[in-house]
Scaffold this motif. Sequence first.
Motif, short mmCIF file in Angstrom:
data_model
loop_
_atom_site.label_atom_id
_atom_site.label_comp_id
_atom_site.label_asym_id
_atom_site.label_seq_id
_atom_site.Cartn_x
_atom_site.Cartn_y
_atom_site.Cartn_z
N GLY A 188 0.78 -1.24 0.00
CA GLY A 188 0.00 0.00 0.00
C GLY A 188 0.81 1.28 0.00
O GLY A 188 0.69 2.11 -0.91
N ILE A 189 1.66 1.47 1.01
CA ILE A 189 2.29 2.78 1.15
C ILE A 189 3.35 3.02 0.09
O ILE A 189 3.62 4.17 -0.29
CB ILE A 189 2.87 2.98 2.58
CG1 ILE A 189 2.82 4.46 2.96
CG2 ILE A 189 4.26 2.42 2.73
CD1 ILE A 189 1.46 5.04 3.01
N ASP A 219 9.92 -7.54 -3.20
CA ASP A 219 8.87 -7.91 -2.24
C ASP A 219 8.94 -9.43 -2.04
O ASP A 219 9.16 -10.17 -3.01
CB ASP A 219 7.48 -7.51 -2.76
CG ASP A 219 6.45 -7.44 -1.64
OD1 ASP A 219 5.91 -6.34 -1.40
OD2 ASP A 219 6.19 -8.49 -0.98
N ARG A 262 3.55 -9.56 -6.37
CA ARG A 262 3.18 -8.16 -6.10
C ARG A 262 4.26 -7.22 -6.64
O ARG A 262 3.97 -6.16 -7.21
CB ARG A 262 3.00 -7.97 -4.58
CG ARG A 262 2.35 -6.66 -4.22
CD ARG A 262 2.00 -6.60 -2.75
NE ARG A 262 0.90 -7.48 -2.40
CZ ARG A 262 0.67 -7.97 -1.18
NH1 ARG A 262 1.45 -7.64 -0.18
NH2 ARG A 262 -0.35 -8.76 -0.95
N ASN A 309 6.63 -3.83 9.59
CA ASN A 309 7.58 -3.28 10.58
C ASN A 309 8.71 -4.26 10.91
O ASN A 309 9.84 -3.84 11.18
CB ASN A 309 6.84 -2.90 11.86
CG ASN A 309 5.77 -1.86 11.61
OD1 ASN A 309 5.77 -1.20 10.57
ND2 ASN A 309 4.85 -1.70 12.56
N HIS A 311 11.88 -3.75 8.78
CA HIS A 311 12.57 -2.46 8.68
C HIS A 311 14.06 -2.56 9.01
O HIS A 311 14.90 -2.04 8.28
CB HIS A 311 11.90 -1.43 9.60
CG HIS A 311 10.56 -0.98 9.10
ND1 HIS A 311 9.86 0.08 9.65
CD2 HIS A 311 9.77 -1.43 8.09
CE1 HIS A 311 8.71 0.24 9.00
NE2 HIS A 311 8.63 -0.66 8.06
N TYR A 344 -7.75 2.58 6.47
CA TYR A 344 -6.69 1.99 5.66
C TYR A 344 -6.77 0.47 5.79
O TYR A 344 -6.95 -0.06 6.88
CB TYR A 344 -5.37 2.51 6.22
CG TYR A 344 -4.15 2.25 5.39
CD1 TYR A 344 -3.81 3.09 4.34
CD2 TYR A 344 -3.32 1.17 5.67
CE1 TYR A 344 -2.67 2.86 3.60
CE2 TYR A 344 -2.18 0.93 4.94
CZ TYR A 344 -1.85 1.78 3.91
OH TYR A 344 -0.73 1.55 3.19
N SER A 353 -2.60 -4.87 2.72
CA SER A 353 -2.59 -5.67 1.48
C SER A 353 -2.92 -7.13 1.74
O SER A 353 -3.39 -7.82 0.85
CB SER A 353 -1.22 -5.58 0.81
OG SER A 353 -0.92 -4.27 0.50
N1 LIG Z 1 3.67 7.08 6.70
C1 LIG Z 1 2.43 6.64 6.73
O1 LIG Z 1 1.48 7.40 6.87
C2 LIG Z 1 2.20 5.16 6.57
C3 LIG Z 1 0.92 4.70 6.16
C4 LIG Z 1 0.77 3.32 6.00
C5 LIG Z 1 1.80 2.45 6.25
N2 LIG Z 1 3.02 2.94 6.68
C6 LIG Z 1 4.13 2.02 6.99
O2 LIG Z 1 4.58 1.44 5.77
C7 LIG Z 1 4.97 0.09 5.99
C8 LIG Z 1 4.21 -0.81 5.03
O3 LIG Z 1 2.83 -0.69 5.26
P1 LIG Z 1 1.76 -1.05 4.11
O4 LIG Z 1 0.48 -0.49 4.53
O5 LIG Z 1 2.30 -0.63 2.78
O6 LIG Z 1 1.72 -2.64 4.21
P2 LIG Z 1 1.38 -3.66 3.05
O7 LIG Z 1 1.08 -4.94 3.69
O8 LIG Z 1 0.37 -3.05 2.14
O9 LIG Z 1 2.75 -3.76 2.23
C9 LIG Z 1 3.93 -4.25 2.80
C10 LIG Z 1 4.64 -5.11 1.77
O10 LIG Z 1 5.91 -5.49 2.28
C11 LIG Z 1 6.18 -6.82 1.88
N3 LIG Z 1 7.21 -7.35 2.78
C12 LIG Z 1 7.10 -7.64 4.09
N4 LIG Z 1 8.29 -8.00 4.61
C13 LIG Z 1 9.19 -7.93 3.60
C14 LIG Z 1 10.59 -8.14 3.52
N5 LIG Z 1 11.32 -8.50 4.57
N6 LIG Z 1 11.20 -7.99 2.32
C15 LIG Z 1 10.48 -7.63 1.23
N7 LIG Z 1 9.14 -7.38 1.26
C16 LIG Z 1 8.51 -7.52 2.43
C17 LIG Z 1 4.84 -7.52 1.96
O11 LIG Z 1 4.79 -8.69 1.18
C18 LIG Z 1 3.90 -6.42 1.43
O12 LIG Z 1 3.74 -6.49 0.03
C19 LIG Z 1 4.70 -0.19 7.47
O13 LIG Z 1 5.88 -0.05 8.20
C20 LIG Z 1 3.71 0.88 7.88
O14 LIG Z 1 3.82 1.25 9.25
C21 LIG Z 1 3.23 4.27 6.81
#
Ligand SMILES: NC(=O)c1ccc[n+]([C@@H]2O[C@H](COP(=O)([O-])OP(=O)(O)OC[C@H]3O[C@@H](n4cnc5c(N)ncnc54)[C@H](O)[C@@H]3O)[C@@H](O)[C@H]2O)c1
Length: 358
Positions: free
Chosen positions: A13-14, A36, A41, A78, A81, A222, A225
């Motif tokens: 998503g983000i 990913d 994806r 998270n 990260h 929100y 995924s």
């Molecule tokens: N700044 C903001 O306002 C905001 C908003 C939403 C999410 N976020 C942050 O963004 C991050 C992702 O959130 P999201 O909503 O996009 O989640 P999401 O589930 O939509 O996407 C995360 C993606 O990361 C992939 N993934 C997970 N671990 C992995 C790894 N080790 N290596 C490669 N790919 C990996 C997953 O398969 C998934 O496709 C989180 O840390 C969340 O806190 C920030």
Amino acid sequence: MEKLKIGIVGNGGISQFHAESYKAAADRAEIYALCDINYDRALAMAGRLGIPKERVFNDVHEMVKLPELDAVDVCTWNNGHAECSIAALNAGKHVLCEKPMAMNAKQAKAMKEAADRNGKHLQIGFVRRFGNDIEVLKNLYNDYFFGDIYYAKVNYTRRNGCPGGWFSDSSRSGGGPLIDLGVHVIDFSRYLMGNHKPVSVYGATFNMLKNRPDIRKASGGYVSSDAAKSEIYDVEDLATGMIRFDNGSVISIDAAFSLNQREDRGDMEFFGTKGGAKIGSRVELFSSMSGYMTNIDLAFPTSFDFIKSFNAEISHFIDCITVPGTKCIAPAEDGIVLMQILDGLYESARTGHEVILE
Ligand SMILES: NC(=O)c1ccc[n+]([C@@H]2O[C@H](COP(=O)([O-])OP(=O)(O)OC[C@H]3O[C@@H](n4cnc5c(N)ncnc54)[C@H](O)[C@@H]3O)[C@@H](O)[C@H]2O)c1
């Protein structure tokens, strides 16, 4: 100048917002590679962005081997990260890592050590620091409108807005609304109030309502995924706490995915010796004029703009790498402090006692 070559790890998503912001800075940066653990994806996103298959990965350790890659943007769950950031930093890449910086302060410190050891830039995705509402408040703060701010009440609570999937699985998120939503408003208020050192915290968490899937359709929030694939809900649905700083000021925080209240809230109130402010969908100021108490609404739009803020965050990331002397607005040391606050609040919730921070 050559364009910066960026690899995005985590293509959910983000990362789509990040991708739009790199497009908005297309004269200075390009998305060069994607990664990913859900390879399909990553491939789908590559198709949309026109990135060849050879530069699409399912393992960050492989992506960072690309010698021409300059920087990595970490948008994973998270729990990825620290691993992804450290892999990129050790491979000599600069890193922008989404909030929260990590699962805990220990991981966050290891990330900063990797950045320092490799002499690379590490920026944390505190996107609220790039909003036009904080700019207004910072200017008012610097002009001493507030006098000294001694108390803030910050609230990020949803009526029924658990994003599901990994967000409610502590092994991947590290916690619930506190680490997900609370981090935004705690960082925003600490940043506005002068970035003081936290000295103690007291918190409580509740796991009463969980994600209430029966009424999820009523939520405009929100959605993760992988929401449909996870039934796990082992994080809090409400967190409340107090954070005390070394200058005596206090921040009171409420963060919830699910709460029986009228509507979702995302407002912050600041109370100073001369004036106060409330920010939500607009900026309201409270002060006095000629001996009368006054309420003032700013006469231009000031609400948080998601797209513009991400554009500003990513433009700043590019500046930090390419423009010598640029001072980072969202540095790793502030990410560590936030993780110490969150660790302390969770520990306090577990033990029922105040936690003194080192
Ligand atoms: N700044 C903001 O306002 C905001 C908003 C939403 C999410 N976020 C942050 O963004 C991050 C992702 O959130 P999201 O909503 O996009 O989640 P999401 O589930 O939509 O996407 C995360 C993606 O990361 C992939 N993934 C997970 N671990 C992995 C790894 N080790 N290596 C490669 N790919 C990996 C997953 O398969 C998934 O496709 C989180 O840390 C969340 O806190 C920030």
